[in-house]
Design an enzyme around this catalytic site. Sequence first.
Site, PDB file in Angstrom:
ATOM      1  N   ASP B  31      -9.743 -23.705  34.128  1.00 29.81           N
ATOM      2  CA  ASP B  31     -10.370 -22.397  33.968  1.00 29.81           C
ATOM      3  C   ASP B  31      -9.889 -21.464  35.080  1.00 29.81           C
ATOM      4  O   ASP B  31      -9.607 -21.917  36.194  1.00 29.81           O
ATOM      5  CB  ASP B  31     -11.903 -22.504  33.996  1.00 29.81           C
ATOM      6  CG  ASP B  31     -12.561 -21.469  33.105  1.00 29.81           C
ATOM      7  OD1 ASP B  31     -13.103 -21.829  32.044  1.00 29.81           O
ATOM      8  OD2 ASP B  31     -12.495 -20.261  33.453  1.00 29.81           O
ATOM      9  N   ASN B  32      -9.796 -20.185  34.746  1.00 33.51           N
ATOM     10  CA  ASN B  32      -9.470 -19.181  35.778  1.00 33.51           C
ATOM     11  C   ASN B  32     -10.710 -18.384  36.178  1.00 33.51           C
ATOM     12  O   ASN B  32     -10.617 -17.422  36.934  1.00 33.51           O
ATOM     13  CB  ASN B  32      -8.344 -18.247  35.296  1.00 33.51           C
ATOM     14  CG  ASN B  32      -8.789 -17.382  34.120  1.00 33.51           C
ATOM     15  OD1 ASN B  32      -9.881 -17.568  33.576  1.00 33.51           O
ATOM     16  ND2 ASN B  32      -7.950 -16.438  33.733  1.00 33.51           N
ATOM     17  N   ASP B  74      -4.440 -20.115  35.760  1.00 38.50           N
ATOM     18  CA  ASP B  74      -4.340 -19.153  34.673  1.00 38.50           C
ATOM     19  C   ASP B  74      -3.164 -19.522  33.775  1.00 38.50           C
ATOM     20  O   ASP B  74      -2.076 -19.799  34.259  1.00 38.50           O
ATOM     21  CB  ASP B  74      -4.104 -17.772  35.314  1.00 38.50           C
ATOM     22  CG  ASP B  74      -4.416 -16.646  34.364  1.00 38.50           C
ATOM     23  OD1 ASP B  74      -3.910 -16.668  33.242  1.00 38.50           O
ATOM     24  OD2 ASP B  74      -5.175 -15.744  34.772  1.00 38.50           O
ATOM     25  N   ARG B 100     -12.717 -13.404  24.737  1.00 39.19           N
ATOM     26  CA  ARG B 100     -13.263 -13.697  23.411  1.00 39.19           C
ATOM     27  C   ARG B 100     -14.191 -12.640  22.830  1.00 39.19           C
ATOM     28  O   ARG B 100     -14.880 -12.901  21.838  1.00 39.19           O
ATOM     29  CB  ARG B 100     -14.010 -15.027  23.446  1.00 39.19           C
ATOM     30  CG  ARG B 100     -15.230 -14.995  24.369  1.00 39.19           C
ATOM     31  CD  ARG B 100     -16.332 -15.886  23.839  1.00 39.19           C
ATOM     32  NE  ARG B 100     -17.434 -15.982  24.788  1.00 39.19           N
ATOM     33  CZ  ARG B 100     -18.573 -15.293  24.669  1.00 39.19           C
ATOM     34  NH1 ARG B 100     -18.741 -14.444  23.681  1.00 39.19           N
ATOM     35  NH2 ARG B 100     -19.539 -15.449  25.559  1.00 39.19           N
ATOM     36  N   THR B 144     -10.678 -17.496  15.128  1.00 39.53           N
ATOM     37  CA  THR B 144     -11.955 -16.922  14.730  1.00 39.53           C
ATOM     38  C   THR B 144     -11.919 -16.527  13.253  1.00 39.53           C
ATOM     39  O   THR B 144     -10.884 -16.104  12.738  1.00 39.53           O
ATOM     40  CB  THR B 144     -12.322 -15.682  15.590  1.00 39.53           C
ATOM     41  OG1 THR B 144     -13.276 -14.877  14.878  1.00 39.53           O
ATOM     42  CG2 THR B 144     -11.114 -14.835  15.892  1.00 39.53           C
ATOM     43  N   SER B 179     -10.417  -6.103  15.360  1.00 32.56           N
ATOM     44  CA  SER B 179     -10.413  -5.568  16.737  1.00 32.56           C
ATOM     45  C   SER B 179      -9.148  -6.071  17.427  1.00 32.56           C
ATOM     46  O   SER B 179      -8.468  -6.971  16.918  1.00 32.56           O
ATOM     47  CB  SER B 179     -11.638  -6.065  17.517  1.00 32.56           C
ATOM     48  OG  SER B 179     -11.471  -7.441  17.854  1.00 32.56           O
ATOM     49  N   TYR B 181      -9.070  -7.855  19.986  1.00 35.98           N
ATOM     50  CA  TYR B 181      -9.325  -9.269  20.243  1.00 35.98           C
ATOM     51  C   TYR B 181      -8.968 -10.117  19.029  1.00 35.98           C
ATOM     52  O   TYR B 181      -8.220 -11.092  19.127  1.00 35.98           O
ATOM     53  CB  TYR B 181     -10.799  -9.484  20.630  1.00 35.98           C
ATOM     54  CG  TYR B 181     -11.280 -10.868  20.302  1.00 35.98           C
ATOM     55  CD1 TYR B 181     -10.837 -11.963  21.034  1.00 35.98           C
ATOM     56  CD2 TYR B 181     -12.149 -11.104  19.224  1.00 35.98           C
ATOM     57  CE1 TYR B 181     -11.255 -13.248  20.705  1.00 35.98           C
ATOM     58  CE2 TYR B 181     -12.568 -12.372  18.909  1.00 35.98           C
ATOM     59  CZ  TYR B 181     -12.115 -13.436  19.647  1.00 35.98           C
ATOM     60  OH  TYR B 181     -12.512 -14.703  19.326  1.00 35.98           O
ATOM     61  N   HIS B 182      -9.513  -9.761  17.860  1.00 31.84           N
ATOM     62  CA  HIS B 182      -9.220 -10.544  16.658  1.00 31.84           C
ATOM     63  C   HIS B 182      -7.719 -10.542  16.376  1.00 31.84           C
ATOM     64  O   HIS B 182      -7.150 -11.553  15.970  1.00 31.84           O
ATOM     65  CB  HIS B 182      -9.993  -9.981  15.457  1.00 31.84           C
ATOM     66  CG  HIS B 182     -11.485 -10.161  15.551  1.00 31.84           C
ATOM     67  ND1 HIS B 182     -12.337  -9.123  15.814  1.00 31.84           N
ATOM     68  CD2 HIS B 182     -12.259 -11.258  15.434  1.00 31.84           C
ATOM     69  CE1 HIS B 182     -13.590  -9.584  15.830  1.00 31.84           C
ATOM     70  NE2 HIS B 182     -13.572 -10.870  15.615  1.00 31.84           N
ATOM     71  N   LYS B 185      -5.762 -13.154  18.266  1.00 33.39           N
ATOM     72  CA  LYS B 185      -5.846 -14.501  17.693  1.00 33.39           C
ATOM     73  C   LYS B 185      -4.909 -14.629  16.487  1.00 33.39           C
ATOM     74  O   LYS B 185      -4.371 -15.710  16.228  1.00 33.39           O
ATOM     75  CB  LYS B 185      -7.284 -14.802  17.256  1.00 33.39           C
ATOM     76  CG  LYS B 185      -8.298 -14.785  18.396  1.00 33.39           C
ATOM     77  CD  LYS B 185      -8.441 -16.168  19.019  1.00 33.39           C
ATOM     78  CE  LYS B 185      -9.682 -16.269  19.890  1.00 33.39           C
ATOM     79  NZ  LYS B 185      -9.804 -17.586  20.545  1.00 33.39           N
ATOM     80  N   VAL B 211     -20.980 -18.135  16.733  1.00 32.00           N
ATOM     81  CA  VAL B 211     -21.738 -19.286  17.226  1.00 32.00           C
ATOM     82  C   VAL B 211     -23.120 -18.841  17.706  1.00 32.00           C
ATOM     83  O   VAL B 211     -23.271 -17.771  18.285  1.00 32.00           O
ATOM     84  CB  VAL B 211     -20.988 -19.983  18.383  1.00 32.00           C
ATOM     85  CG1 VAL B 211     -21.760 -21.195  18.880  1.00 32.00           C
ATOM     86  CG2 VAL B 211     -19.590 -20.386  17.930  1.00 32.00           C
ATOM     87  N   LEU B 239     -26.914 -13.474  16.717  1.00 29.94           N
ATOM     88  CA  LEU B 239     -28.196 -14.175  16.614  1.00 29.94           C
ATOM     89  C   LEU B 239     -28.820 -14.357  17.994  1.00 29.94           C
ATOM     90  O   LEU B 239     -30.037 -14.174  18.176  1.00 29.94           O
ATOM     91  CB  LEU B 239     -28.011 -15.521  15.907  1.00 29.94           C
ATOM     92  CG  LEU B 239     -29.306 -16.226  15.550  1.00 29.94           C
ATOM     93  CD1 LEU B 239     -29.237 -16.831  14.157  1.00 29.94           C
ATOM     94  CD2 LEU B 239     -29.697 -17.291  16.552  1.00 29.94           C
ATOM     95  N   ARG B 241     -28.556 -12.437  20.528  1.00 28.95           N
ATOM     96  CA  ARG B 241     -29.114 -11.163  20.964  1.00 28.95           C
ATOM     97  C   ARG B 241     -30.435 -10.870  20.244  1.00 28.95           C
ATOM     98  O   ARG B 241     -31.406 -10.419  20.868  1.00 28.95           O
ATOM     99  CB  ARG B 241     -28.099 -10.050  20.716  1.00 28.95           C
ATOM    100  CG  ARG B 241     -28.586  -8.655  21.085  1.00 28.95           C
ATOM    101  CD  ARG B 241     -27.450  -7.638  21.131  1.00 28.95           C
ATOM    102  NE  ARG B 241     -26.664  -7.589  19.902  1.00 28.95           N
ATOM    103  CZ  ARG B 241     -27.042  -6.944  18.787  1.00 28.95           C
ATOM    104  NH1 ARG B 241     -28.205  -6.310  18.756  1.00 28.95           N
ATOM    105  NH2 ARG B 241     -26.279  -6.944  17.714  1.00 28.95           N
ATOM    106  N   ARG B 323     -18.881  -0.208  15.097  1.00 29.98           N
ATOM    107  CA  ARG B 323     -17.611  -0.789  14.665  1.00 29.98           C
ATOM    108  C   ARG B 323     -17.107  -0.084  13.402  1.00 29.98           C
ATOM    109  O   ARG B 323     -17.881   0.515  12.671  1.00 29.98           O
ATOM    110  CB  ARG B 323     -17.782  -2.281  14.364  1.00 29.98           C
ATOM    111  CG  ARG B 323     -18.359  -3.059  15.523  1.00 29.98           C
ATOM    112  CD  ARG B 323     -18.328  -4.555  15.263  1.00 29.98           C
ATOM    113  NE  ARG B 323     -18.881  -5.267  16.419  1.00 29.98           N
ATOM    114  CZ  ARG B 323     -18.593  -6.529  16.728  1.00 29.98           C
ATOM    115  NH1 ARG B 323     -17.774  -7.227  15.958  1.00 29.98           N
ATOM    116  NH2 ARG B 323     -19.113  -7.098  17.805  1.00 29.98           N
TER     117      ARG B 323
END
Lengths: 413, 413
Positions: B31-32, B74, B100, B144, B179, B181-182, B185, B211, B239, B241, B323
Amino acid sequence: MRILVLGGDGYLGWPTALHLSDCGHEVGIADNFARRQYDHEMGVGSLVPVYPLKVRTDAWEELTGRRIETYHGDLTDAEFTREMLATFRPDAVVHFAEQRSAPYSMIDRKHAVYTQQNNVLGTLNLLFALGESERDIHLVKLGTMGEYGTPNITIEEGWLTVEHNGRTDRVLYPKRPGSFYHLSKVHDSHNIEFACRTWGLRATDLNQGVVYGQETPQTARDARLATRFDYDAIFGTVLNRFVVQAVLGHPLTVYGSGRQTRGIIDIRDTVECIRLACENPAERGEFRVFNQMTESLSVQEIAETVVSCFPGQATIEHIANPRVEADEHYYRVTHTALTRLGLRPHLLCDTLIESMFAVVEQHRDRIDPDFFTPTVHWTSTANEMHRRHVDGVAGKNGHSHQLGESVLSPARG
Amino acid sequence: MRILVLGGDGYLGWPTALHLSDCGHEVGIADNFARRQYDHEMGVGSLVPVYPLKVRTDAWEELTGRRIETYHGDLTDAEFTREMLATFRPDAVVHFAEQRSAPYSMIDRKHAVYTQQNNVLGTLNLLFALGESERDIHLVKLGTMGEYGTPNITIEEGWLTVEHNGRTDRVLYPKRPGSFYHLSKVHDSHNIEFACRTWGLRATDLNQGVVYGQETPQTARDARLATRFDYDAIFGTVLNRFVVQAVLGHPLTVYGSGRQTRGIIDIRDTVECIRLACENPAERGEFRVFNQMTESLSVQEIAETVVSCFPGQATIEHIANPRVEADEHYYRVTHTALTRLGLRPHLLCDTLIESMFAVVEQHRDRIDPDFFTPTVHWTSTANEMHRRHVDGVAGKNGHSHQLGESVLSPARG
C-alpha cells in the site's frame, strides 16, 4: 475557420497544416518536437531532410503570404494547453500530437508507459482545456484503424448496433488493439466519448489506416516544405519501407505470411479528410467516428504492388513476424462517411509509387539498411531499439551521427 | 497459496487480506497509503477509526499467529513493483491499489489526470513486472460494474458474442463508463486483455458492484482489525451513506428520481469472491471477467430498504442529481460465474443493515453531516471538494481537524 493543428511539425500534421492554410483557413501549429527527439534516440532520421519548423513556416509565408502561428509546448503541460487555446481561439483543433508508433510503444516498459502517459494524459488535458473554456470548439482527433484489431465481423464507423437476446442498443464498436500505442488511442476514444456525453463537447475521431506517400501539392512546392519520410522498422509505415528497400536492391521484408490485411490511405487523402472533418463539424455533444482509409490490402499485396511498379528488379522475403497478430483473418471495413462528405480517394496506383521511387532515389545516400530489420518483438518486454545500439551509445560506423546532423540542420546539408 | 494484496490497507483490501490469511494462504500487503491521504485532503475521515497498518497486522498476528508481510510503496514506481514481486514471489496478485471514487475523479482536471495516471500507469507497471518476471502469476484485478454503464441489452461477463450481417465474433463487452474513474478501469481492462493475449499472462477482471457493509468475521474480532467506513459524498458508497443519514435523523438523500439501478454486493461476499478467483485461477493467456455482484436494486429501493429496517423514523429526500447518468434505464446483468465457483450470496437483508446501525450508532459523534452534500457536479470541470473548504484551508468549526487527528492516531482516540 481558425484551426489549430497539434503535432503540426510531424509527418502528417505538417502537410495538413499547409493544406488547411492553402484552403484559406487561419492555421496555428503546436508541437513539442518529440518526433525529432525520437530520431536522436534511435539514431536514424527522415529519409527526406526536414527543416526546422521556423524555416518551414517562414518559407510558407514567403511563398504564399500566409502566416502560420506556432506554439512550442507539450499537451501534458496543462497550463500551456489552456493558454494556447485561450490565445489562438480556434474553431477546430486537429489533434495529431501523440506518439504514433506501435513498435516504439512495445520496446520496453519505459516506452509503453511513456506512450500511454503522453497520449492519454495529453488528450485528457486537452479535453479539460476545451471543457473549461469554449465547449463549442470542434475536436478532430486522429485515431487508428489498428484500434479495432481484426474482428470477424464488419468494422463499422466507431459505433455498432447490437442485437442481443431480442433487445438492441447502439454501442461503441468493441476494440481489440494490437499494441500499447493502439491501446492508448482506444483509451483516448473512450475519454473523448465521455467528454462529449457529459460536457457536450463535439468531436470527430478519425480512425486512420496506414498512410503512404510523402508529397502533397503544398509540400512539393519547395524543399523547405517537405515532410518527413520514415523507412525504419519502428516509425516507417509498411509501403514507404518497401519502396526504400526496392530502390536499394534489398528484398522487401514481409512479416510472416503477409496475409495480414490492413486499411491504407494516400497522404493526399489524409489531409483532405481532415479538411472535410473540420468544415463539417460534429454536433454539440456528438462523438462521431470516421474510418479514414480508402482501400484494404494484405501486406503481401502491398509488396507485390511495389515489386510490379518498380522499374528494376525487386524481390520479396518473408521473415518471422515480430508482432503478435492474426496471420489470416476476415477484414471488411465500412468507410463511407468521408466519401459522403466529398472525399475523392486516390487509390494505390502506379503514379504515386513511381513518384515515391524518385524521392527515394534522390536521397538514397541517406539510407541505412540496418534500420530495415525489426528489433522489437511483441512477446518480449525488453527489446533493443536498434541492433547496433549498445547502452544508448550509437553504433560502429558513425552513420547515426551523420544522419543526426542532417536531421538537425537540413539547411546546412 | 502465496497471495499479494495490492491496496491491502484500504476499505476492501484489508478485509480481503484477513479473509485470505484466515483461509490458510500466505498473504502479503502492499500500500502507498493514498487512501489515508485523501482523508487529509478532504478533511473527513472514516466513521470507524482505522488503525495504522502495522498495528493492524501486529494485532492479526497476536490473535492468529499468522504473519502478513507488508510493502510500502507505489505501483507507479516500477522498481518498487518489480522488486516486491521478486521478493514475495506470489502465486496470485490481488489488485485493489487504485483511486476508487468516481466523484473524486470528477473534481477537476488535476484529480481526473491523477486518477488515470495512478490507475492506468500503475497497472501498466504491474503488467510489465509480471511479464518481465513470472508470467504464470495470476492477476486478480478489481474492476467495476460502472465500466459497463447502463446498456439496453443484458450485461454479460466481460465478453459478448455479437452477430452482425450474418457473421459472428466474441468481442470484449462494449463499455460506456460514467466518470474518469470508471474510464480508468476500462483502460486497465483493455491493457490487461492485451497482455494476456500477447504475453500469455493469466488474469481475472472482477467487475464489482457497489459494496455495502463494514464487518467481516475477521475484522469483527478486534477493534484494531476494523476496516474503514466512508459516508461522505465523495468516497461513501450509497447504502453506507443512507445508514449514517438514518441514524443521524437526516433525510436519506437520493440523487434525482432514484430509478437508477445498480448491482450491489455485501462486503462478506466481496472477500469470498476474491478467494474463489484466487483458488480457481484463469488459464495461461486467458482474460477472464466475472461480474462481482449479487443483486440489482434501484437507488430508491436501497433507500426504502434502509428506511424500512431502521427502528426509528427515517425519510427520503430527492435532490438534484450531480452526476450525468440515465435516470431510467434497462438493467439486467449476468453474474453466474462466481456462484458456479461456489459463492453463496448474502442478499440485502435486515440482519446486515441492522448490524450497520449499531456500528454507526457507536461512532455517531464522529459524523459531520456537512459531508453528506454532493459538491462535485459532473457537468463542471472545476468543483469544490467540500463546501466549507476555501483555498485548501479547512472550515470554520475545526471539525476537520478533530477528524483528521482521530484518523491519524485512532489508538490515542
